[in-house]
Design a protein around this motif. Structure first.
Motif, PDB file in Angstrom:
ATOM      1  N   LEU A  24       0.801  -1.226   0.000  1.00  0.00           N
ATOM      2  CA  LEU A  24       0.000   0.000   0.000  1.00  0.00           C
ATOM      3  C   LEU A  24       0.838   1.283   0.000  1.00  0.00           C
ATOM      4  O   LEU A  24       0.500   2.238  -0.709  1.00  0.00           O
ATOM      5  CB  LEU A  24      -0.958  -0.005   1.192  1.00  0.00           C
ATOM      6  CG  LEU A  24      -2.108  -1.020   1.093  1.00  0.00           C
ATOM      7  CD1 LEU A  24      -2.935  -1.001   2.378  1.00  0.00           C
ATOM      8  CD2 LEU A  24      -2.991  -0.698  -0.101  1.00  0.00           C
ATOM      9  N   LEU A  27       1.774   2.558  -3.553  1.00  0.00           N
ATOM     10  CA  LEU A  27       0.749   2.756  -4.579  1.00  0.00           C
ATOM     11  C   LEU A  27       0.157   4.148  -4.511  1.00  0.00           C
ATOM     12  O   LEU A  27       0.111   4.778  -3.450  1.00  0.00           O
ATOM     13  CB  LEU A  27      -0.367   1.713  -4.412  1.00  0.00           C
ATOM     14  CG  LEU A  27       0.045   0.251  -4.583  1.00  0.00           C
ATOM     15  CD1 LEU A  27      -1.129  -0.659  -4.278  1.00  0.00           C
ATOM     16  CD2 LEU A  27       0.565  -0.002  -5.993  1.00  0.00           C
ATOM     17  N   ASP A  28      -0.316   4.639  -5.678  1.00  0.00           N
ATOM     18  CA  ASP A  28      -1.018   5.922  -5.715  1.00  0.00           C
ATOM     19  C   ASP A  28      -2.469   5.677  -6.123  1.00  0.00           C
ATOM     20  O   ASP A  28      -2.939   4.548  -6.144  1.00  0.00           O
ATOM     21  CB  ASP A  28      -0.326   6.893  -6.680  1.00  0.00           C
ATOM     22  CG  ASP A  28      -0.211   6.318  -8.090  1.00  0.00           C
ATOM     23  OD1 ASP A  28      -0.986   5.384  -8.427  1.00  0.00           O
ATOM     24  OD2 ASP A  28       0.627   6.798  -8.877  1.00  0.00           O
ATOM     25  N   ASN A  29      -3.163   6.749  -6.454  1.00  0.00           N
ATOM     26  CA  ASN A  29      -4.593   6.658  -6.742  1.00  0.00           C
ATOM     27  C   ASN A  29      -4.891   6.556  -8.237  1.00  0.00           C
ATOM     28  O   ASN A  29      -6.010   6.834  -8.673  1.00  0.00           O
ATOM     29  CB  ASN A  29      -5.321   7.873  -6.162  1.00  0.00           C
ATOM     30  CG  ASN A  29      -5.212   7.914  -4.646  1.00  0.00           C
ATOM     31  OD1 ASN A  29      -5.278   6.882  -3.981  1.00  0.00           O
ATOM     32  ND2 ASN A  29      -5.032   9.110  -4.099  1.00  0.00           N
ATOM     33  N   LYS A  53      -4.729   2.023  -5.263  1.00  0.00           N
ATOM     34  CA  LYS A  53      -4.490   2.003  -3.817  1.00  0.00           C
ATOM     35  C   LYS A  53      -5.749   1.560  -3.068  1.00  0.00           C
ATOM     36  O   LYS A  53      -5.687   0.722  -2.152  1.00  0.00           O
ATOM     37  CB  LYS A  53      -4.044   3.380  -3.344  1.00  0.00           C
ATOM     38  CG  LYS A  53      -3.590   3.392  -1.883  1.00  0.00           C
ATOM     39  CD  LYS A  53      -2.790   4.648  -1.570  1.00  0.00           C
ATOM     40  CE  LYS A  53      -2.151   4.550  -0.192  1.00  0.00           C
ATOM     41  NZ  LYS A  53      -1.242   5.670   0.061  1.00  0.00           N
ATOM     42  N   LYS A  54      -6.912   2.068  -3.465  1.00  0.00           N
ATOM     43  CA  LYS A  54      -8.157   1.698  -2.777  1.00  0.00           C
ATOM     44  C   LYS A  54      -8.503   0.228  -3.019  1.00  0.00           C
ATOM     45  O   LYS A  54      -8.957  -0.462  -2.099  1.00  0.00           O
ATOM     46  CB  LYS A  54      -9.297   2.596  -3.255  1.00  0.00           C
ATOM     47  CG  LYS A  54      -9.238   4.016  -2.731  1.00  0.00           C
ATOM     48  CD  LYS A  54     -10.464   4.804  -3.165  1.00  0.00           C
ATOM     49  CE  LYS A  54     -10.425   6.225  -2.606  1.00  0.00           C
ATOM     50  NZ  LYS A  54     -11.617   7.011  -3.034  1.00  0.00           N
TER      51      LYS A  54
END
Length: 626
Positions: A24, A27-29, A53-54
């Motif tokens: 996590l 990671l980006d969005n 990421k989500k």
């Protein structure tokens, strides 16, 4: 798109939720595609995310997952990521990776054959009408897709009756001096010998195209008006011919089946799931006509729900096929709008995905769903019977477990000429025809008719490729049992061949005809063991006969195809740059391959489609041959 990211120190990572949690912070969005891998770096699952990421954070939660996803998470030892510019791009990439990697927990569509179309070329004054499969590279009008070659053939037969269009090849058309049988039985208008003008033939072609576009009523009205005009002009023979064509068209319209009036172009896709298996029925509606249906049995990814199965099916089904303007579904799917956008981008026009609730469209979906349910029911019944046969086979041949993949081999030739080897495949679902393979025997040093040498070449090529492509036997292409048409000698030879390749753990059984070569008295041979027979009424005996006969049928078919091709071969086939079109142009211009070989350089250059450099190649080829 960024490069894939992995952690080099995979062995030091924990597995399951903790492993996923550790990714996590990196990671980006952005949207993208993620891959879950097990401890041996085998891909378990490929998914796309609007927000990487989500999505990964959801997997990192210790609870709230289905049993299938929980199993997948427990097996996850590492992950890989690819970020993309848009979610649509991520969806397309996801489907490509699924087809390429075949992960265990993804929905997999195993049958991705192309569909046939009807082609009316535009490069001939009297164009033929024919079946076409593959890329649409030839100039002409394409109509389809049709669900099967049988559906195309039936439609072509109907079109011949009504519009009298030719179906012969261009070379046969050019060489005719008398009308053929099709003209005599009123299936062709005889353009090859001038029985119809170019203008009248072109009008028939336009009518055929209008019919295939769903405008059959207008065609019928035009033919009726033409018939009345011919009768008033006292051209009774022509009026009678037009009357026969109208009758044929009426008959075509009456037997076309369910033809929706309110749906011009659509694929109707319906899913039924039962017993851990799924069946997807696809009906093809084009030009307000039902052009057939086909059923598919995708792998359900160890327990995916209906929405995920259907979504996975759509993405992979249209990966190499042009989607229609409308797709009607029996179940809604996740990200329906996104799938619409991806398919629209692929087709270059708007594609709508709908789940109708009432009216004619809902009736079409209900009919497809009923077919899916019935098809899956038959398949489950057949699978149960097949499972019993495979269990009996394992008992009869002393196998460790019922085989999941049986490969049956046979050869076919006539005194050593046009020799081919054949491999057919059977498993829990019956014969797997998409896995059949034919082998053109290449061994120049083989004695004509040397069945041992042919079998050695076939098996060597087959298993060398397996060892190269899947040395760890992780895929589904390694057999659990080999059946050979032959006795002790062939079995010993095959065992020796496999031993030389280092493949000594695959059981080999030879099926010999037995006494008087009588079906029912077969003897079975295994390496180093005495031959034995099964009781005459044993279902396993009939099963092995079916397996052997299917291999024999496929081998003979491949041999006949090769022999037929050899009969039509000419020295022109050996010249680089001379394909089917240029070969036809040369034969049409000169009349025969012998005449081409005698032609001068200037004469060769005069042929349409033959460049100066190719003419020099052809001339040099025959000159060097003497």
């Amino acid at each position: 798109m960024t490069a894939p990211t992995t952690d080099p120190d995979v062995d030091a990572r924990p597995t399951g939720h903790a492993c996923i949690q550790s990714y996590l912070p990196t990671l980006d969005n952005s949207p993208g595609v993620y891959r879950m891998l097990d401890a041996e770096s085998r891909v378990l699952y490929v998914g796309k995310a609007r927000n990487l990421k989500k999505r990964v954070a959801n997997y990192a939660k210790p609870s709230g997952h289905s049993a299938r996803i929980a199993r997948m998470i427990r097996e996850t030892a590492s992950m890989m990521f690819l970020s993309t510019r848009t979610e649509t791009e991520a969806l397309l990439l996801e489907q490509n990776l699924i087809k390429q990697l075949k992960p265990r927990y993804n929905v997999l569509l195993r049958d991705d054959k192309s569909f046939p179309n009807i082609l009316i070329p535009k490069d001939h004054p009297f164009p033929q009408i024919r079946k076409h499969r593959g890329a649409k590279t030839e100039k002409g009008a394409y109509f389809g897709p049709f669900a099967s070659a049988g559906a195309v053939n039936r439609t072509l037969n109907q079109l011949q009756k009504v519009f009298l269009l030719r179906n012969c090849s261009d070379s046969m058309f050019e060489s005719r001096t008398r009308p053929c049988l099709l003209y005599q039985i009123k299936r062709c208008s005889g353009p090859c010998v001038g029985r119809i003008s170019e203008e009248a033939y072109a009008a028939s072609v336009r009518d055929a195209e209008r019919f295939l576009q769903g405008k059959s009523t207008g065609v019928q009205e035009a033919l009726a008006a033409e018939m009345e005009a011919a009768a008033e002009a006292l051209e009774f023979e022509r009026a009678a011919a037009l009357r026969d064509r109208i009758r044929a068209l009426t008959q075509v319209q009456s037997v076309q089946g369910i033809n929706p009036r309110g749906v011009a172009e659509a694929d109707v896709v319906a899913l039924h799931m039962e017993g851990g298996q799924a069946c997807v029925q696809v009906f093809f509606i084009r030009a307000n006509q039902n052009w057939g249906n086909r059923d598919y049995y995708p792998k359900t990814g160890s327990g995916a729900d209906a929405a995920e199965v259907l979504r996975g099916f759509l993405g992979q089904f249209y990966e190499n096929k042009e989607p229609p303007r409308l797709i009607l579904l029996s179940h809604d799917i996740e990200d329906r709008a996104l799938m619409q956008e991806a398919l629209s981008e692929r087709a270059g026009r708007k594609v709508q995905i709908a789940m109708p609730q009432r009216g004619e469209k809902a009736d079409l979906v209900a009919g497809a769903a009923r077919n899916a349910r019935e098809s899956l029911g038959r398949r489950l019944a057949e699978s149960a019977a097949q499972g019993k046969l495979l269990a009996g086979l394992a008992e009869a041949f002393d196998l460790d477990a019922p085989p999941k993949r049986i490969e049956i081999y046979d050869n076919s030739h006539i005194q050593g000429t046009n020799a081919v080897g054949a491999m057919v495949v059977a498993g829990p679902e019956g014969f797997v025809k998409s896995q059949y393979r034919k082998f053109n025997i290449r061994g120049d040093s083989l004695t004509p008719g040397d069945d041992f040498g042919m079998m050695k070449e076939v098996l060597t090529r087959r298993f060398q490729r397996l060892l190269k492509e899947d040395p760890d036997r992780e895929g589904e292409t390694w057999p659990d049992l080999l059946l050979i048409d032959g006795g002790a000698g062939q079995v010993a030879a095959v065992a020796g061949i496999l031993g030389d390749l280092g493949v000594e753990d695959i059981p080999v059984v030879g099926v010999a005809k037995g006494i008087d070569r009588d079906a029912g008295k077969e003897e079975f041979h295994r390496p180093g063991q005495r031959p034995f027979a099964l009781k005459r009424n044993d279902p396993v005996l009939y099963f092995t006969q079916r397996l052997r006969d299917e291999a024999h049928r496929f081998a003979i078919g491949a041999h006949r195809q090769k022999r037929s091709k050899a009969v039509g071969a000419t020295p022109l086939d050996e010249i680089p740059g001379v394909g089917a079109t240029r070969k036809r142009a040369l034969l049409t211009h000169f009349g025969s391959a012998k005449a081409v070989s005698r032609a001068g350089l200037a004469d060769l250059k005069a042929v349409d489609g033959i460049s100066d450099s190719l003419a020099e190649k052809i001339h040099a080829f025959f000159h060097e041959r003497g």
